[in-house]
Design an enzyme around this catalytic site. Structure first.
Site, short mmCIF file in Angstrom:
data_model
loop_
_atom_site.label_atom_id
_atom_site.label_comp_id
_atom_site.label_asym_id
_atom_site.label_seq_id
_atom_site.Cartn_x
_atom_site.Cartn_y
_atom_site.Cartn_z
N GLY A 1 -12.27 1.79 -1.13
CA GLY A 1 -11.07 1.23 -1.27
C GLY A 1 -10.81 0.46 -2.45
O GLY A 1 -9.88 -0.44 -2.34
N SER B 1 -11.14 1.02 -5.73
CA SER B 1 -10.94 1.74 -7.02
C SER B 1 -11.85 1.70 -7.90
O SER B 1 -11.94 1.54 -8.99
CB SER B 1 -9.77 1.02 -7.73
OG SER B 1 -8.83 1.02 -6.90
N SER B 2 -13.28 2.24 -7.55
CA SER B 2 -14.31 2.55 -8.26
C SER B 2 -13.75 3.66 -9.42
O SER B 2 -14.26 3.75 -10.49
CB SER B 2 -15.66 2.98 -7.74
OG SER B 2 -15.45 3.91 -6.96
N SER B 3 -13.16 4.63 -9.01
CA SER B 3 -12.36 5.57 -9.83
C SER B 3 -11.80 5.11 -10.91
O SER B 3 -11.89 5.47 -11.94
CB SER B 3 -11.91 6.58 -8.92
OG SER B 3 -10.98 6.21 -8.36
N GLU C 1 0.95 -1.22 0.00
CA GLU C 1 -0.05 0.13 -0.02
C GLU C 1 0.88 1.25 0.03
O GLU C 1 1.94 1.32 0.71
CB GLU C 1 -0.84 -0.10 1.30
CG GLU C 1 -2.41 0.16 1.06
CD GLU C 1 -2.99 -0.64 0.15
OE1 GLU C 1 -3.19 -0.39 -1.27
OE2 GLU C 1 -3.53 -1.80 0.45
N ASP D 1 -4.07 1.02 -9.45
CA ASP D 1 -5.28 0.97 -9.62
C ASP D 1 -5.66 0.70 -10.87
O ASP D 1 -6.37 -0.07 -11.39
CB ASP D 1 -6.30 2.00 -9.04
CG ASP D 1 -6.04 2.13 -7.59
OD1 ASP D 1 -5.20 1.45 -6.90
OD2 ASP D 1 -6.29 3.44 -6.83
N GLY E 1 -16.03 4.94 -2.88
CA GLY E 1 -15.49 5.09 -1.58
C GLY E 1 -15.00 4.00 -0.66
O GLY E 1 -15.18 4.21 0.49
N TYR F 1 -3.99 11.86 1.32
CA TYR F 1 -3.01 11.16 0.42
C TYR F 1 -2.04 11.78 -0.29
O TYR F 1 -0.90 11.45 -0.22
CB TYR F 1 -4.07 10.51 -0.89
CG TYR F 1 -3.21 9.70 -1.91
CD1 TYR F 1 -3.44 8.39 -1.64
CD2 TYR F 1 -2.44 10.13 -2.94
CE1 TYR F 1 -2.95 7.52 -2.55
CE2 TYR F 1 -2.15 9.33 -3.76
CZ TYR F 1 -2.14 7.92 -3.68
OH TYR F 1 -1.55 7.10 -4.38
#
Ligand code: GLA
Length: 380
Positions: A114, A116-118, A24, A162, A112, A212
């Site tokens: 964690g 990685s939908s973005s 991570e 991601d 949201g 971040y």
């Protein structure tokens, strides 16, 4: 949106979320990561609409859409729109072959959390437009332009993990990715009789973006100091524990903690990859617990909810290891659980979590899955 009345898609794309087994915050430090795509995904339906530059994007889940003009791309006030706009902006720098299109989006990937939908949103759009308009982009182009879109439009200075995982993953494997060279090795992951369970804290603390970028900056500060003593160092990837100890007196306490986490975490990725190859699941589990400890106390990107769920996992002998996965401040914990004990583990965790935080836990099994693809294509 009007186009929905007559919408027949020309193309359907499936774009998955990802988990990261370990590694991570190592990606933007040019280190190693061990992610894979999961079955939860975003589905895009695309259609050319015959116009030069008018596009319509509609989210079925949220029941909202927006219209945009390819010739007038700029940032939006609305967060999710920026993932779309950012990708279009990056594509426009590489080709002018995109014309008007309509697109719908539907997701079973919790945002949201964690997972990685973005990246799934960015990469699915880029992948789809590449197919629809025959743009000639390679998979790695799609990965890289999506990462840049996240920097420029969404404002997170993310690493490459991601997007790489969302696009490149293969069924039944995790990717050992070297984020410096982008060399990757697919490692088969056979956890039997164990399986991977995600526990979704269902909190996503606001710190995720701002902190971040702060962490990234702290790591860079560390590199600046370490370089003075070891000029060959260009990122924390090049730093050993011994070198770090040597520099400790010259680093401020916080920066030292962040750097120690990254140096150890990089090492853990390699150890987990080796343990997977020799089928030493107990070791994999122990390293996951160790990683969470670092995430929480050294890198300080955990939160009480994630810490609690990892502590709960530790009380169950049928769980080999657990840690928070993803950027941090909530989202999901990843747990290696004996198949026969999955139901009892989820039941216990749900009950204790509810008692402590009054939040309904969401729990589900995940399997290493294939990256972005045209729907209907044979699964490899
Ligand atoms: C987010 C970022 C990734 C990575 C992880 C932490 O998911 O997008 O690039 O840094 O956090 O490992």
């Amino acid at each position: 949106m009007q186009f929905l009345n007559t919408f027949t898609p020309d193309l359907v794309i499936e774009s998955p979320g990802r988990i990261n087994l370990i590694g991570e915050h190592t990606d933007y430090n040019m280190g190693y990561v061990l992610p894979t795509a999961i079955e939860k995904k975003i589905i895009f339906e695309f259609q050319k609409n015959g116009s030069d530059s008018e596009c319509n994007v509609y989210s079925k889940g949220f029941n909202v859409g927006f219209q945009l003009d390819l010739n007038e791309l700029s940032k939006s006030e609305i967060e999710w729109e920026n993932y779309i706009l950012g990708v279009l902006n990056e594509i426009s720098k590489r080709t002018d072959k995109v014309n008007g299109f309509n697109c719908t989006i539907q997701s079973n990937l919790p945002a949201g959390s964690g997972l990685s939908s973005s990246a799934a949103l960015e990469c699915g759009l880029a992948f789809g437009l590449n197919e629809l308009f025959d743009l000639g982009l390679s998979k790695i182009d799609i990965v890289q332009l999506s990462q840049i879109a996240e920097h420029t439009y969404a404002g997170t200075q993310c690493g490459i993990m991601d997007q790489f995982a969302s696009v490149m993953s293969e069924t039944g494997k995790v990717i050992l990715l070297d984020c410096k060279t982008l060399e990757s090795k697919m490692i088969p992951i056979t956890l039997d009789p164990y399986t991977l369970i995600l526990l979704n804290t269902r909190v996503s603390h606001n710190l995720a973006t701002s902190e971040y970028n702060v962490r990234k900056n702290e790591c860079e500060q560390g590199v600046e100091v370490i370089k003075q003593y070891f000029p060959e160092v260009t990122s924390l990837r090049d730093v050993s524990e011994k070198m770090l100890l040597h520099c400790k007196p010259h680093l401020n306490e916080i920066v030292y903690k962040r750097c120690s986490f990254i140096v150890a975490e990089n090492q853990r990725v390699l150890e987990v990859a080796a343990a997977l190859e020799s089928n030493d699941l107990t070791k994999v589990g122990a390293l996951l617990y160790e990683a969470h400890e670092g995430i929480s106390s050294q890198y300080e990107v955990s939160c009480p909810e994630s810490d609690f769920l990892v502590a709960v996992a530790k009380t169950d002998a049928n769980v080999l290891g657990a840690r928070q996965t993803g950027g941090g401040f909530g989202g999901c914990t990843l747990n290696i659980v004996h198949r026969e004990a999955v139901a009892s583990f989820i039941e216990m965790a749900t009950k204790e979590y509810k008692e402590k935080f009054d939040i309904e836990l969401e729990a589900f099994e995940v399997r290493p899955s294939r990256g972005t693809k045209v729907a209907g294509l044979e699964v490899r």
